[in-house]
Design a protein around this motif. Structure first.
Motif, PDB file in Angstrom:
ATOM      1  N   TYR A 209       0.867  -1.178   0.000  1.00 39.72           N
ATOM      2  CA  TYR A 209       0.000   0.000   0.000  1.00 39.72           C
ATOM      3  C   TYR A 209       0.900   1.222   0.000  1.00 39.72           C
ATOM      4  O   TYR A 209       1.576   1.508   0.979  1.00 39.72           O
ATOM      5  N   SER A 210       0.958   1.955  -1.108  1.00 39.00           N
ATOM      6  CA  SER A 210       1.948   3.023  -1.231  1.00 39.00           C
ATOM      7  C   SER A 210       1.579   4.380  -0.662  1.00 39.00           C
ATOM      8  O   SER A 210       2.478   5.123  -0.290  1.00 39.00           O
ATOM      9  N   PRO A 211       0.298   4.785  -0.542  1.00 42.65           N
ATOM     10  CA  PRO A 211       0.051   6.157  -0.095  1.00 42.65           C
ATOM     11  C   PRO A 211       0.359   6.425   1.372  1.00 42.65           C
ATOM     12  O   PRO A 211       0.495   7.561   1.765  1.00 42.65           O
ATOM     13  N   GLY A 212       0.449   5.407   2.201  1.00 41.98           N
ATOM     14  CA  GLY A 212       0.583   5.629   3.637  1.00 41.98           C
ATOM     15  C   GLY A 212      -0.763   6.049   4.198  1.00 41.98           C
ATOM     16  O   GLY A 212      -1.761   6.102   3.494  1.00 41.98           O
ATOM     17  N   GLY A 213      -0.812   6.314   5.465  1.00 44.86           N
ATOM     18  CA  GLY A 213      -2.067   6.726   6.077  1.00 44.86           C
ATOM     19  C   GLY A 213      -2.942   5.544   6.430  1.00 44.86           C
ATOM     20  O   GLY A 213      -2.488   4.402   6.475  1.00 44.86           O
ATOM     21  N   PRO A 214      -4.228   5.808   6.681  1.00 45.73           N
ATOM     22  CA  PRO A 214      -5.140   4.756   7.132  1.00 45.73           C
ATOM     23  C   PRO A 214      -5.254   3.599   6.138  1.00 45.73           C
ATOM     24  O   PRO A 214      -5.258   3.804   4.931  1.00 45.73           O
ATOM     25  N   THR A 215      -5.339   2.402   6.673  1.00 42.03           N
ATOM     26  CA  THR A 215      -5.476   1.208   5.847  1.00 42.03           C
ATOM     27  C   THR A 215      -6.752   0.446   6.202  1.00 42.03           C
ATOM     28  O   THR A 215      -6.862  -0.745   5.948  1.00 42.03           O
ATOM     29  N   ASP A 216      -7.725   1.152   6.786  1.00 43.06           N
ATOM     30  CA  ASP A 216      -8.960   0.508   7.230  1.00 43.06           C
ATOM     31  C   ASP A 216      -9.708  -0.202   6.107  1.00 43.06           C
ATOM     32  O   ASP A 216     -10.450  -1.154   6.362  1.00 43.06           O
ATOM     33  N   HIS A 217      -9.545   0.251   4.868  1.00 43.14           N
ATOM     34  CA  HIS A 217     -10.268  -0.356   3.753  1.00 43.14           C
ATOM     35  C   HIS A 217      -9.596  -1.625   3.223  1.00 43.14           C
ATOM     36  O   HIS A 217     -10.151  -2.311   2.376  1.00 43.14           O
ATOM     37  N   LEU A 218      -8.407  -1.954   3.743  1.00 39.53           N
ATOM     38  CA  LEU A 218      -7.695  -3.140   3.282  1.00 39.53           C
ATOM     39  C   LEU A 218      -8.113  -4.360   4.098  1.00 39.53           C
ATOM     40  O   LEU A 218      -8.324  -4.256   5.307  1.00 39.53           O
ATOM     41  N   PRO A 219      -8.219  -5.523   3.463  1.00 39.24           N
ATOM     42  CA  PRO A 219      -8.669  -6.720   4.181  1.00 39.24           C
ATOM     43  C   PRO A 219      -7.643  -7.206   5.200  1.00 39.24           C
ATOM     44  O   PRO A 219      -6.444  -7.066   4.999  1.00 39.24           O
ATOM     45  N   ARG A 220      -8.126  -7.759   6.295  1.00 39.01           N
ATOM     46  CA  ARG A 220      -7.265  -8.336   7.329  1.00 39.01           C
ATOM     47  C   ARG A 220      -6.990  -9.809   7.062  1.00 39.01           C
ATOM     48  O   ARG A 220      -6.109 -10.404   7.662  1.00 39.01           O
ATOM     49  N   SER A 221      -7.750 -10.385   6.132  1.00 36.05           N
ATOM     50  CA  SER A 221      -7.490 -11.742   5.658  1.00 36.05           C
ATOM     51  C   SER A 221      -7.947 -11.830   4.209  1.00 36.05           C
ATOM     52  O   SER A 221      -8.827 -11.080   3.776  1.00 36.05           O
ATOM     53  N   VAL A 222      -7.329 -12.733   3.474  1.00 34.29           N
ATOM     54  CA  VAL A 222      -7.656 -12.958   2.069  1.00 34.29           C
ATOM     55  C   VAL A 222      -7.704 -14.462   1.843  1.00 34.29           C
ATOM     56  O   VAL A 222      -6.715 -15.155   2.126  1.00 34.29           O
ATOM     57  N   ASP A 223      -8.828 -14.949   1.394  1.00 36.73           N
ATOM     58  CA  ASP A 223      -8.988 -16.392   1.137  1.00 36.73           C
ATOM     59  C   ASP A 223      -8.561 -17.223   2.344  1.00 36.73           C
ATOM     60  O   ASP A 223      -7.926 -18.262   2.200  1.00 36.73           O
ATOM     61  N   GLY A 224      -8.861 -16.727   3.545  1.00 39.42           N
ATOM     62  CA  GLY A 224      -8.548 -17.451   4.765  1.00 39.42           C
ATOM     63  C   GLY A 224      -7.133 -17.272   5.272  1.00 39.42           C
ATOM     64  O   GLY A 224      -6.775 -17.819   6.315  1.00 39.42           O
ATOM     65  N   LEU A 225      -6.312 -16.508   4.587  1.00 41.83           N
ATOM     66  CA  LEU A 225      -4.928 -16.263   5.011  1.00 41.83           C
ATOM     67  C   LEU A 225      -4.829 -14.870   5.631  1.00 41.83           C
ATOM     68  O   LEU A 225      -5.463 -13.932   5.154  1.00 41.83           O
TER      69      LEU A 225
END
Length: 97
Positions: free
Chosen positions: A68-84
């Protein structure tokens, strides 16, 4: 001499970077070590994401790394992907040389 596109600091990394070897970058990597193309495409559509791949954590388990290149909040990014679980890294945009 530092390459002009190399960040001055790698403080954004959680761990030291590992060198990429031809074997590690091989397209013959086990399927469990590659993101399915539809999953990678979906992640790359998220704002600010310019890379996604699978690495191994300290215990040898797979983790999806999201660059994630912009820095700042990452709340919109998933905490898991396909169970990983995911690991968010950042810095400047990824560029091919």
């Amino acid at each position: 001499m530092v390459h002009p596109h190399t960040p001055a600091s790698l403080d954004f990394l959680q761990d030291a970077p590992e060198p990429v070897t031809p074997a590690a970058a091989s397209s013959r990597a086990p399927a469990g070590d590659r993101l399915p193309q539809p999953t990678a495409d979906r992640l790359l559509q998220l704002p600010g994401v310019d890379g996604a791949w699978i690495e191994r954590d300290a215990r040898g388990g797979p983790v999806v790394v999201i660059h994630y290149s912009p820095g700042g909040p990452t709340d919109h990014l998933p905490r898991s992907v396909d169970g990983l679980p995911t690991r968010i890294v950042g810095g400047g945009p990824i560029r091919a040389y």
